[in-house]
Design an enzyme around this catalytic site. Structure first.
Site, mmCIF file in Angstrom:
data_model
loop_
_atom_site.group_PDB
_atom_site.id
_atom_site.type_symbol
_atom_site.label_atom_id
_atom_site.label_comp_id
_atom_site.label_asym_id
_atom_site.label_seq_id
_atom_site.Cartn_x
_atom_site.Cartn_y
_atom_site.Cartn_z
ATOM 1 N N PRO A 2 0.823 -1.222 0.000
ATOM 2 C CA PRO A 2 0.000 0.000 0.000
ATOM 3 C C PRO A 2 0.853 1.267 0.000
ATOM 4 O O PRO A 2 1.839 1.358 0.716
ATOM 5 C CB PRO A 2 -0.788 -0.114 1.313
ATOM 6 C CG PRO A 2 -0.786 -1.554 1.636
ATOM 7 C CD PRO A 2 0.493 -2.116 1.089
ATOM 8 N N GLU A 3 0.455 2.219 -0.847
ATOM 9 C CA GLU A 3 1.164 3.488 -0.953
ATOM 10 C C GLU A 3 0.229 4.594 -0.470
ATOM 11 O O GLU A 3 -0.817 4.311 0.096
ATOM 12 C CB GLU A 3 1.601 3.702 -2.414
ATOM 13 C CG GLU A 3 2.443 2.548 -2.939
ATOM 14 C CD GLU A 3 2.849 2.688 -4.406
ATOM 15 O OE1 GLU A 3 2.899 3.820 -4.918
ATOM 16 O OE2 GLU A 3 3.118 1.649 -5.042
ATOM 17 N N LYS A 59 3.341 6.534 4.154
ATOM 18 C CA LYS A 59 2.590 5.282 4.051
ATOM 19 C C LYS A 59 2.146 4.782 5.428
ATOM 20 O O LYS A 59 1.819 3.615 5.610
ATOM 21 C CB LYS A 59 3.456 4.208 3.391
ATOM 22 C CG LYS A 59 3.906 4.565 1.979
ATOM 23 C CD LYS A 59 4.850 3.505 1.440
ATOM 24 C CE LYS A 59 5.574 3.999 0.205
ATOM 25 N NZ LYS A 59 6.635 3.064 -0.214
ATOM 26 N N ARG A 112 1.554 -12.041 5.948
ATOM 27 C CA ARG A 112 3.014 -12.199 5.879
ATOM 28 C C ARG A 112 3.764 -11.668 7.095
ATOM 29 O O ARG A 112 4.972 -11.836 7.187
ATOM 30 C CB ARG A 112 3.555 -11.510 4.611
ATOM 31 C CG ARG A 112 2.876 -11.943 3.309
ATOM 32 C CD ARG A 112 3.579 -13.083 2.592
ATOM 33 N NE ARG A 112 4.999 -12.942 2.439
ATOM 34 C CZ ARG A 112 5.625 -12.543 1.344
ATOM 35 N NH1 ARG A 112 4.936 -12.187 0.281
ATOM 36 N NH2 ARG A 112 6.936 -12.516 1.290
ATOM 37 N N ARG A 271 13.539 -3.752 -7.348
ATOM 38 C CA ARG A 271 12.105 -3.509 -7.545
ATOM 39 C C ARG A 271 11.758 -3.643 -9.024
ATOM 40 O O ARG A 271 12.462 -3.118 -9.895
ATOM 41 C CB ARG A 271 11.720 -2.095 -7.081
ATOM 42 C CG ARG A 271 12.186 -1.729 -5.679
ATOM 43 C CD ARG A 271 11.581 -2.594 -4.605
ATOM 44 N NE ARG A 271 10.130 -2.506 -4.562
ATOM 45 C CZ ARG A 271 9.460 -1.561 -3.919
ATOM 46 N NH1 ARG A 271 10.095 -0.628 -3.259
ATOM 47 N NH2 ARG A 271 8.143 -1.552 -3.917
#
Ligand SMILES: [Zn+2]
Length: 326
Positions: A2-3, A59, A112, A271
């Site tokens: 999530p950003e 974030k 996770r 990334r």
């Protein structure tokens, strides 16, 4: 992960549900979810505090509590928040529960286990949360919020011109700009027609303006559409819809919406990076240094992406079902 738009959506959904509620107890089944306290000390510290504000910085979800405390929640890869009646059965992925005086619970679910919750005291003078050592403010290293009114194109230019390095890692650097991550960095660079490996020092005035405008437009649209529900991101009131509007992110091998050539994928700083090598040309000066990264460019992985997408959709549906059972 999530950003800015996803965390903003969680904050907006959560706010009307919990504002004014009082935390009476907490339970933690995975101690490492707590960044600053052990479960017993955390429970003692939050009990009896009312929720006075729910917001976001970068974030991080930021929950202000009575008595000058701030709770920060970093959702990381798979963190989700739900507010449910205490009678709803708890699934095994719930790591932290804040029990409210009105019989409901805020549940932090995190498959996770990378998510982190911190509890900090607010500095009386600055109103900012301080680290547990009483040192630098928790938010001290963060760059400006890109959607703030004070964040003008002039402010952006000043920051870019103080930096070296390539555009993709620069946009991911939270001390440069707060809240931009992998999805919106790729989308902004495509919209601005700038190659992810272009070095920041080579930007012209017009490039800077296009990038500034692209970042702001994409983040604003993503907030409007409740973020991108890719992977496990979902908010208390349901999934986002921005994933349907993404032009290059996870679209390797698909046609570029502008020129029709296939979207490429490279790995920059570990990334995934998605771009169009036709619309986002790399300047000759940057080409040599980027050659090794570009050689690793992947072709189409469409079917695998589709499988990953479907698996994530199933996980999100399971999470929602678990939180509404009973
Ligand atoms: Zn293109």
């Amino acid at each position: 992960m999530p950003e800015l738009p996803e965390v903003e959506t969680v904050a907006r959904d959560l706010r009307p549900l919990v504002l004014g509620a009082t935390i009476v107890r907490s339970r933690c089944s995975w101690a490492r979810t707590l960044r600053t306290h052990d479960p017993a000390r955390f429970a003692e510290a939050v009990a009896g505090h009312a929720i006075e504000a729910v917001g976001r910085r970068a974030k991080l979800l930021v929950i202000r509590l009575s008595g000058g405390l701030v709770l920060t929640i970093h959702l990381k890869m798979t963190g989700q928040l739900f507010v449910v009646p205490a009678a709803v059965p708890e699934d095994p992925y719930v790591r932290l529960v804040l029990e409210l005086a009105d019989g409901r619970e805020i549940r932090f679910r995190d498959i996770r286990k990378f998510g982190k919750v911190g509890l900090y005291e607010v500095d009386d003078a600055s109103g900012e949360p301080l680290t547990e050592r009483g040192g630098a403010a928790v938010f001290g290293d963060l760059g400006p919020e890109p959607l703030d009114e004070a964040f003008t194109v002039r402010a952006f230019r000043r920051r870019v011109r103080a930096r070296r390095g390539r555009l993709k890692p620069l946009l991911l650097d939270q001390s440069f700009l707060a809240g931009v991550g992998n999805i919106y960095a790729d989308e902004a660079l495509w919209a601005a027609r700038l190659h992810p490996l272009r070095s920041a020092v080579t930007l012209r005035r017009d490039d800077e303006r296009r990038l500034y405008e692209a970042i702001r437009a994409i983040l604003a649209e993503a907030v409007e559409r409740r973020g991108s529900s890719i992977d496990d991101y979902t908010a208390p009131d349901g999934d986002g819809a921005m994933q349907e509007r993404l032009q290059v992110y996870q679209r390797t091998g698909e046609a570029c919406p502008r020129c029709g050539r296939p979207i490429r994928r490279i790995v920059v700083g570990a990334r995934s990076t998605h771009f169009c090598s036709w619309c986002q040309r790399l300047r000759a000066a940057d080409r040599k240094a980027a050659a090794a990264i570009l050689r690793g460019a992947g072709g189409g992985t469409g079917s695998r992406t589709e499988q990953t997408r479907r698996a994530a959709e199933t996980r999100r549906a399971a999470a929602r079902a678990a939180m509404s059972a009973g």
